[in-house]
Structure formats: structure tokens, C-alpha cells
Motif scaffolding. Structure first.
Motif, PDB file in Angstrom:
ATOM      1  N   GLU A 132      68.353  42.058  23.208  1.00  0.00           N
ATOM      2  CA  GLU A 132      68.014  41.460  21.923  1.00  0.00           C
ATOM      3  C   GLU A 132      66.516  41.376  21.697  1.00  0.00           C
ATOM      4  O   GLU A 132      66.066  40.813  20.690  1.00  0.00           O
ATOM      5  N   GLY A 133      65.745  41.929  22.620  1.00  0.00           N
ATOM      6  CA  GLY A 133      64.295  41.929  22.458  1.00  0.00           C
ATOM      7  C   GLY A 133      63.591  40.717  23.019  1.00  0.00           C
ATOM      8  O   GLY A 133      62.372  40.607  22.905  1.00  0.00           O
ATOM      9  N   ASN A 134      64.324  39.792  23.640  1.00  0.00           N
ATOM     10  CA  ASN A 134      63.697  38.603  24.218  1.00  0.00           C
ATOM     11  C   ASN A 134      63.031  38.952  25.548  1.00  0.00           C
ATOM     12  O   ASN A 134      63.631  39.642  26.385  1.00  0.00           O
ATOM     13  N   PRO A 135      61.799  38.495  25.775  1.00  0.00           N
ATOM     14  CA  PRO A 135      61.118  38.800  27.039  1.00  0.00           C
ATOM     15  C   PRO A 135      61.882  38.253  28.241  1.00  0.00           C
ATOM     16  O   PRO A 135      62.374  37.121  28.230  1.00  0.00           O
ATOM     17  N   THR A 136      61.999  39.060  29.282  1.00  0.00           N
ATOM     18  CA  THR A 136      62.641  38.652  30.535  1.00  0.00           C
ATOM     19  C   THR A 136      61.699  38.829  31.731  1.00  0.00           C
ATOM     20  O   THR A 136      62.051  38.440  32.841  1.00  0.00           O
ATOM     21  N   ASP A 137      60.538  39.402  31.489  1.00  0.00           N
ATOM     22  CA  ASP A 137      59.570  39.645  32.559  1.00  0.00           C
ATOM     23  C   ASP A 137      58.185  39.582  31.934  1.00  0.00           C
ATOM     24  O   ASP A 137      57.807  40.450  31.142  1.00  0.00           O
ATOM     25  N   ILE A 138      57.420  38.536  32.260  1.00  0.00           N
ATOM     26  CA  ILE A 138      56.111  38.360  31.630  1.00  0.00           C
ATOM     27  C   ILE A 138      55.060  38.026  32.674  1.00  0.00           C
ATOM     28  O   ILE A 138      55.372  37.590  33.790  1.00  0.00           O
ATOM     29  N   GLY A 139      53.809  38.229  32.305  1.00  0.00           N
ATOM     30  CA  GLY A 139      52.678  37.828  33.131  1.00  0.00           C
ATOM     31  C   GLY A 139      51.721  36.999  32.308  1.00  0.00           C
ATOM     32  O   GLY A 139      51.479  37.294  31.140  1.00  0.00           O
ATOM     33  N   THR A 140      51.191  35.942  32.903  1.00  0.00           N
ATOM     34  CA  THR A 140      50.233  35.086  32.213  1.00  0.00           C
ATOM     35  C   THR A 140      48.978  34.944  33.060  1.00  0.00           C
ATOM     36  O   THR A 140      49.016  35.097  34.295  1.00  0.00           O
ATOM     37  N   ALA A 141      47.873  34.637  32.398  1.00  0.00           N
ATOM     38  CA  ALA A 141      46.590  34.472  33.076  1.00  0.00           C
ATOM     39  C   ALA A 141      46.020  33.098  32.760  1.00  0.00           C
ATOM     40  O   ALA A 141      45.985  32.688  31.609  1.00  0.00           O
ATOM     41  N   GLU A 142      45.582  32.398  33.803  1.00  0.00           N
ATOM     42  CA  GLU A 142      44.946  31.086  33.647  1.00  0.00           C
ATOM     43  C   GLU A 142      43.588  31.133  34.334  1.00  0.00           C
ATOM     44  O   GLU A 142      43.492  31.506  35.502  1.00  0.00           O
ATOM     45  N   HIS A 143      42.528  30.765  33.601  1.00  0.00           N
ATOM     46  CA  HIS A 143      41.159  30.918  34.090  1.00  0.00           C
ATOM     47  C   HIS A 143      40.536  29.563  34.398  1.00  0.00           C
ATOM     48  O   HIS A 143      40.707  28.605  33.643  1.00  0.00           O
ATOM     49  N   THR A 144      39.793  29.506  35.504  1.00  0.00           N
ATOM     50  CA  THR A 144      39.109  28.288  35.925  1.00  0.00           C
ATOM     51  C   THR A 144      37.745  28.667  36.490  1.00  0.00           C
ATOM     52  O   THR A 144      37.614  29.673  37.186  1.00  0.00           O
ATOM     53  N   SER A 145      36.735  27.863  36.178  1.00  0.00           N
ATOM     54  CA  SER A 145      35.415  28.055  36.779  1.00  0.00           C
ATOM     55  C   SER A 145      35.138  26.919  37.742  1.00  0.00           C
ATOM     56  O   SER A 145      35.443  25.757  37.465  1.00  0.00           O
ATOM     57  N   ALA A 146      34.552  27.249  38.894  1.00  0.00           N
ATOM     58  CA  ALA A 146      34.193  26.253  39.897  1.00  0.00           C
ATOM     59  C   ALA A 146      32.882  26.684  40.539  1.00  0.00           C
ATOM     60  O   ALA A 146      32.813  27.728  41.199  1.00  0.00           O
ATOM     61  N   GLY A 147      31.842  25.898  40.319  1.00  0.00           N
ATOM     62  CA  GLY A 147      30.534  26.291  40.813  1.00  0.00           C
ATOM     63  C   GLY A 147      30.053  27.550  40.115  1.00  0.00           C
ATOM     64  O   GLY A 147      30.059  27.650  38.889  1.00  0.00           O
ATOM     65  N   SER A 148      29.678  28.528  40.879  1.00  0.00           N
ATOM     66  CA  SER A 148      29.213  29.803  40.319  1.00  0.00           C
ATOM     67  C   SER A 148      30.302  30.863  40.306  1.00  0.00           C
ATOM     68  O   SER A 148      30.027  32.025  40.011  1.00  0.00           O
ATOM     69  N   LYS A 149      31.540  30.460  40.602  1.00  0.00           N
ATOM     70  CA  LYS A 149      32.631  31.422  40.698  1.00  0.00           C
ATOM     71  C   LYS A 149      33.628  31.226  39.562  1.00  0.00           C
ATOM     72  O   LYS A 149      33.776  30.121  39.029  1.00  0.00           O
ATOM     73  N   TYR A 150      34.310  32.298  39.225  1.00  0.00           N
ATOM     74  CA  TYR A 150      35.326  32.287  38.169  1.00  0.00           C
ATOM     75  C   TYR A 150      36.660  32.727  38.778  1.00  0.00           C
ATOM     76  O   TYR A 150      36.742  33.797  39.396  1.00  0.00           O
ATOM     77  N   TYR A 151      37.672  31.873  38.608  1.00  0.00           N
ATOM     78  CA  TYR A 151      38.979  32.132  39.208  1.00  0.00           C
ATOM     79  C   TYR A 151      39.993  32.477  38.114  1.00  0.00           C
ATOM     80  O   TYR A 151      39.975  31.904  37.016  1.00  0.00           O
TER      81      TYR A 151
END
Length: 457
Positions: A132-151
Motif C-alpha cells: 500500500e506504499g507505507n514505509p516498512t524500512d527507514i533510516g533516520t539521522a540525529e545530530h549532536t555536537s560535543a566540544g569540537s566534535k560532531y556526532y
């Protein structure tokens, strides 16, 4: 915060990290990027001036009207806490769905109970769909900065053939913003230390996310991907922005255009220097450059023509989106109540009804998921939740006029066409499906029936 592979044009980095390819078509990717650019852009460019903020105006007015008289409640303390957590993200979630076409409510356990976050469309890659077109497999990205680094935390959610959800977590670290960098361990950040690389839930729960789908029809590629509420009017919005840039330019120049020899506008002059004259101010003519010199062309300011055309553009936006005529184009119009919107002509009430149904379905599904996740993670007072346990009241207005409906119910009771218990059940949001439920209403409310129904029953 809008963080996305699509936005940064680095989708292939994320796809390689996930080990899968995004099913979103190229036209849809470009459209999503354009919608968010239109929504968030505040700085004028050489070609467009977004000072009218049409996408924000559309989304904000629709959201305010949709929830103008909204109330949600429940008898159970756990469910009331879930609804309170949902309410904290209500505006953010609906804005994200109206802007990107699709957003997800993500419930997760905390020490205090169930909390929610919003997954917007630019932060989402779709790797699989059902029939029916509904997603069953997805990927998401969540970003965080800590000090001089980016996660960057990459989370993949896959629904298996048995219906159970599998989560996979990967953490990347970089010294440069917007770059994925190298893989690191999940305990590199304290908030991710409790995550495991892979986990499969013991019972089916879909993707574990409640989708919010904008009801606007897909006008980009005809696929099952939802689109922004202003998608059909995006071309007009660009024209309005260009219109504003041209109008502002005329006023900044004091309505004058200066006619000069065309050779003065060449990229590089005979002496090798770059030109200093701007073609927005100066107009070059090739005829008799030696005799032309410099002359001033000063037409009348076209304020009336520009304003009239801009007003017509806004009316076209209203028609395409389904807004009530005048909500955008009549700048002097006062704010309307939900009841006034309902009583006016046009299809605006239907549009608002669609958005109310959009949120209601997503909120009920989010409550059900919160019950499952809360039970699984032993959140205090958590229990299984049924969708009908959530009471939602949209007030007098967009979907119906509550006072008029109550009067109609009383008239039907007086005429012998409706049981009084049914009318009272509707009035006090009580179930009326079984004889036991009707008996409970009689026991609690029937002594006061004459007063409630105006002495007509």
C-alpha cells in the motif's frame, strides 16, 4: 532542527552507511529541499525576496485554525501524561508534516514516563514499502555536537516478514559539521550509552513511529509520498518572491534606469578591469556608442500594478491549497474564529477538517505505541492503550457546531427518534455501545434528564 542527507546533497554518504538505497525519487528530493528552503528562507537573494513568508503564513494559519478550540483528555493518569507529552510537540509535528508532507511522532521511555520527538521528512530515508506504499524500512539521522566534535546517530527501523521491528544503531563522529566522518562506539556519548547495535522487539508494533501525513494530493511525481500543503503553489510562491525583489529594487533605485553604452557593461573592459556598473540599474544600447553618452530613463513607479498582481497571486495560492478566499490576500481581514470559518462559504472548512483528522489519527496511534513501549520498558503506570480511550474535542466550529448538534439531539429525543441515553452519552463523551453502558448512563444522569434536555424528554 532540520538536519538531513537530502538537504546537504550528501545522501549517498548516508545510503552507504545504512547499506541501502533511498526509494524517494529525484523529483521528490528536489521538491522537499525546495519546500524547506521556501519555508525557512529569510535572506533575499539576487533573484528572490522572501519577505512575504507565504509558506510560513499558510502553515501557521492552518495550524492555528486547526487547533483553535482543540482539547484532548483521558481518565487514566498514564494516558493523560502521554497526551501532555504529545501536546508539547503538537505544533512542531504539524508544521513538519505540512512543510515536508510526512513527519513521525517517535515515543521513547524516560525516567519520568513517555516522551516524544519529531522526525521530519528531510531527516528520513525510505528503504522499503509495503503493497500500500507505507514505509516498512527507514533510516533516520540525529545530530549532536560535543566540544569540537560532531556526532551523527543513524537509526534504521526494519519491519520483518513476521511483523516484528528490528532497530539498528550506528554512531559516527566528525570534526567538520555536515560530514558523516568515521564510525565510533555508541558509548562515545552518554545519551547513547544505553543503546545496543541491534535489537528486535518481541511483539509487532509497525515502525514504532506514528506517521503524520499531509492530506494534500501528490503533485510532484504521482507517487505515494505525501507532499507539502503548499506544494501545488510553490511555483507561484517563487513568482511572488521574484515580484517582491523587483518591486523592492525599483524603490531602492528611486524608479530610475540609466541608459549607457553597451560596452560599459561588458564583463571586462578594454583596460582589463572588471565592470563596475550593474545591469539592474544600467541599460546598455549598441547604437552609436560614441554619441550615446549617459541618459536617464525614469518611468512612473509601478506600485499599483505590482500590488494588484501580488494580491492575485495570493488568491491563486488560496485556490490551489483550498484556503478560504481572503485569508491571505485580504491583509486587513481580522482573525476569524472557528465558528466564523465554518459558517462562511467555500471549501475551507473541509480543508481544516482534513488536518484535524490527520492529527487525530496520528495522536491516537502515538498513544497506542506509547502504551506498548511503556509496558515493554516498565515505565511506571504504563499499560496497553486502546485508541478509543482518548477523548478529542475540536469545539464549536470547523468539524461541527457542538451547540447546534446538541439541540438536534434533544429534538430527536423529544420526537421519540433517539434514546435519551444516546444523547447523554454524546454530551458527556461516554460509550453507548452495550446495554451495560446505557444502564450506567441512566443510573448517573437520568435523574437530571429533564433539566439537561430542557424538560422535553
Amino acid at each position: 532542527m532540520i538536519l538531513s542527507a537530502l538537504f546537504s546533497n550528501r545522501a549517498y554518504n548516508y545510503e552507504d552507511a545504512f547499506g541501502a538505497r533511498d526509494l524517494t525519487s529525484v523529483p521528490m528530493r528536489e521538491a522537499i529541499r525546495d519546500w524547506y528552503t521556501l519555508f525557512y528562507q529569510t535572506t533575499p537573494t539576487e533573484e528572490e525576496d522572501p519577505c512575504q513568508r507565504i509558506p510560513y503564513t499558510v502553515v501557521n494559519k492552518l495550524t492555528k485554525t486547526t487547533f483553535g478550540e482543540y482539547q484532548a483528555g483521558a481518565e487514566d493518569p498514564f494516558l493523560r501524561a502521554v497526551l501532555s507529552a504529545l501536546d508539547a510537540h503538537r505544533t512542531e509535528a504539524v508544521h513538519a508534516a505540512m512543510t515536508g508532507g510526512l513527519a513521525y511522532l517517535k515515543p521513547y521511555p524516560t525516567r519520568a514516563g513517555i516522551a516524544f520527538s519529531v522526525v521530519s521528512r528531510p531527516s528520513l530515508l525510505i528503504f522499503g514499502r509495503d503493497g500500500e506504499g507505507n514505509p516498512t524500512d527507514i533510516g533516520t539521522a540525529e545530530h549532536t555536537s560535543a566540544g569540537s566534535k560532531y556526532y551523527t546517530l543513524l537509526e534504521r527501523r526494519t519491519v520483518g516478514s513476521d511483523g516484528r521491528l528490528t532497530l539498528r544503531n550506528l554512531l559516527y563522529v566528525s570534526h567538520v559539521r555536515d560530514q558523516l566522518g568515521r564510525k565510533t562506539t555508541l558509548d562515545a556519548l552518554p545519551q547513547y550509552a544505553g543503546l545496543v547495535p541491534e535489537y528486535t522487539f518481541p511483539e509487532p508494533m509497525g515502525l514504532g513511529l506514528a506517521p503524520i501525513r499531509c492530506p494534500a494530493p501528490n503533485c510532484v511525481d504521482g507517487s505515494c509520498d505525501p507532499v507539502a500543503v503548499f506544494a501545488a503553489a510553490s511555483g507561484l510562491i517563487h513568482n511572488i518572491n521574484r515580484n517582491e525583489a523587483q518591486l523592492n529594487g525599483e524603490f531602492e533605485r528611486g524608479q530610475s534606469r540609466i541608459v549607457v553604452s553597451a560596452d560599459l557593461l561588458s564583463p571586462v573592459g578594454p583596460d582589463g578591469r572588471r565592470r563596475m556598473l550593474r545591469d539592474k540599474v544600467f541599460v546598455g544600447l549598441d547604437e552609436s556608442p560614441g554619441e550615446l553618452g549617459v541618459s536617464i530613463f525614469s518611468p512612473a513607479l509601478r506600485e499599483a500594478a505590482f500590488l494588484a498582481r501580488k494580491k492575485e497571486y495570493l488568491r491563486d495560492v488560496e485556490s490551489m491549497i483550498g484556503l478560504k478566499r481572503g485569508l491571505l490576500s485580504e491583509v486587513e481581514a481580522a482573525e476569524r474564529t472557528a465558528t466564523e470559518v465554518t459558517s462562511s462559504e467555500g471549501d475551507y472548512a473541509l480543508t481544516i477538517g482534513d488536518f484535524q483528522a490527520m492529527w487525530e489519527g496520528a495522536a491516537r496511534e502515538a498513544c497506542v505505541l506509547a502504551g506498548r513501549i511503556g509496558t515493554l520498558y516498565r515505565v511506571p503506570n504504563a499499560r496497553a492503550v486502546r485508541p478509543e480511550e482518548v477523548t478529542m474535542d475540536w469545539g464549536n466550529g470547523v468539524l461541527y457546531d457542538e451547540d447546534k448538534t446538541w439541540q438536534d439531539y434533544k429534538d430527536m429525543v423529544a420526537a421519540g427518534l433517539l434514546k435519551p441515553e444516546i444523547a447523554l452519552g454524546w454530551r458527556f463523551h461516554l460509550p453507548t455501545d452495550t446495554p451495560e453502558q446505557l444502564a450506567a448512563i441512566r443510573e448517573k444522569y437520568m435523574p437530571a434528564l429533564d433539566g439537561l434536555l430542557g424538560g422535553e424528554a
